[in-house]
Write an enzyme that holds these catalytic residues in place. Structure first.
Site, PDB file in Angstrom:
ATOM      1  N   ARG A 151      -6.907 -20.736  -1.784  1.00 25.23           N
ATOM      2  CA  ARG A 151      -6.035 -20.412  -0.659  1.00 25.23           C
ATOM      3  C   ARG A 151      -4.823 -21.337  -0.637  1.00 25.23           C
ATOM      4  NH1 ARG A 151      -4.144 -21.347   3.863  1.00 25.23           N
ATOM      5  NH2 ARG A 151      -3.493 -19.641   5.225  1.00 25.23           N
ATOM      6  N   LEU A 158      11.478   1.945   7.299  1.00 17.05           N
ATOM      7  CA  LEU A 158      10.810   2.303   6.042  1.00 17.05           C
ATOM      8  C   LEU A 158      11.432   3.587   5.489  1.00 17.05           C
ATOM      9  CD1 LEU A 158       8.324   1.579   4.163  1.00 17.05           C
ATOM     10  CD2 LEU A 158       7.191   3.477   5.312  1.00 17.05           C
ATOM     11  N   TYR A 207       0.835  -1.202   0.000  1.00 17.38           N
ATOM     12  CA  TYR A 207       0.000   0.000   0.000  1.00 17.38           C
ATOM     13  C   TYR A 207       0.866   1.247   0.000  1.00 17.38           C
ATOM     14  CZ  TYR A 207       0.924   0.993   4.980  1.00 17.38           C
ATOM     15  OH  TYR A 207       1.516   1.311   6.163  1.00 17.38           O
ATOM     16  N   LYS A 238       6.446  -1.651   2.105  1.00 14.03           N
ATOM     17  CA  LYS A 238       5.209  -1.104   2.682  1.00 14.03           C
ATOM     18  C   LYS A 238       4.096  -2.136   2.467  1.00 14.03           C
ATOM     19  CE  LYS A 238       3.236   3.506   3.356  1.00 14.03           C
ATOM     20  NZ  LYS A 238       3.272   3.524   4.799  1.00 14.03           N
ATOM     21  N   GLU A 284      12.418   2.930  14.132  1.00 15.26           N
ATOM     22  CA  GLU A 284      11.457   3.964  13.730  1.00 15.26           C
ATOM     23  C   GLU A 284      10.251   3.868  14.643  1.00 15.26           C
ATOM     24  OE1 GLU A 284       9.935   3.199   9.775  1.00 15.26           O
ATOM     25  OE2 GLU A 284      10.048   1.050  10.070  1.00 15.26           O
TER      26      GLU A 284
END
Ligand SMILES: Cc1ncc(COP(=O)(O)O)c(C=O)c1O
Length: 279
Positions: A99, A199, A32, A143, A175
């Site tokens: 799945r 990140l 995302y 991310k 972070e």
């Protein structure tokens, strides 16, 4: 009414849906981005798309859309809202398969995007944070939508009346649960270097640029917890929170216990940059 983009169509949010066998739902298999819009202008579009490319590559996925196609979608979403400041969310999952862990079964990603108003909380008087062991995985530079550790960390912070958790891994600060960290000692700013456990924050990188342009010394260097506890100021950064001063760390005051002069300066330069920014 909020309009969203889902797999090629614009729809009211209430009419957008995905298949329960979507790998985002069954495996958390996707990435995302969150892209801020200030004064109706998309902020740092290129940088966010580049980070998206990096995340997709790390998960063996291709970007399903070109940069122009993304820009076109975002512009339509932004135009559909009246808010001056917005937060564009985009999510790409590996799509619908039975799945099974095997990624070769997937051939059609699910693409979703929406833009919501940024509801600005005034955090300029500073926030309280906690420290916590970094309980996340080894690929924090991706991310990924799989955010359970961050959700738990934010909840632990909230339980203690704090807004964020600053994370410690192997004796170093990495972070925040959903932010990058800066500490200030004297007239120097320090921030942990980017690696697998940090990140590549777009706000982080921009702030480093802005500090350098304004002749404020900023070092990307490993930061130990002792330095955090001894800091004159601590800031955390993210696209929607921007630069937030931390005034309380694990129930102890940071510096004098109120917003510091370096934050005032840095935030001023950041806000000026935003005002002059054009896509
Ligand atoms: C783990 C993590 N680090 C840092 C950030 C800040 O990144 P950016 O400045 O690009 O919003 C975020 C933002 O959500 C995050 O989730």
């Amino acid at each position: 009414m909020t309009t969203v983009y889902i797999n090629g169509d614009f729809k009211p949010l209430s009419e957008a849906s995905v298949n329960v066998l979507d790998r985002g739902f069954t495996f958390g298999d996707g990435v995302y981005e969150v892209i801020p819009v200030f004064n109706r202008k998309i902020f740092r579009f290129d940088e966010h798309i580049q980070r998206l490319e990096n995340s997709l590559k790390a998960l063996y996925m291709d970007n399903p859309l070109t940069k122009d196609q993304w820009l076109n979608i975002f512009n339509q979403l932004v135009d559909a809202s009246e808010a001056l400041d917005q937060s564009i969310y985009l999510q790409i999952t590996r799509g619908v398969t039975e799945r099974d862990h095997d990624i070769s079964l997937a051939d059609s990603p699910t693409v979703f995007s929406m833009s919501r108003p940024i509801v600005k909380k005034d955090l300029s008087s500073g926030i309280k944070v906690i420290t916590h062991e970094d309980i996340r995985w080894q690929y924090c530079d991706i991310k990924a939508i799989t955010l359970l550790p961050s959700v738990i960390l934010r909840h632990k912070a909230k339980e203690q009346g704090a807004k964020e958790a600053i994370l410690i891994r192997d004796g170093y600060i990495t972070e925040g649960a959903a932010s990058n960290v800066f500490i200030i000692k004297g007239d120097t700013v320090f921030t942990p270097p980017k690696n697998r456990h940090v990140l590549s924050g777009i706000t982080r990188d921009l702030l480093i640029e802005i500090l350098s342009t304004n002749n404020i010394n900023c070092l990307e260097t490993p930061v130990e917890p002792e330095q955090l506890f001894d800091a004159d100021e601590i800031w955390i950064t993210s696209s929607t929170w921007e630069i937030v001063p931390v005034i309380d760390l694990d129930n102890k005051p940071v510096g004098q216990g109120f917003t510091g002069p370096m934050w005032e300066k840095a935030n001023h330069f950041y806000q000026e940059f935003k005002k002059q920014y054009n896509n």
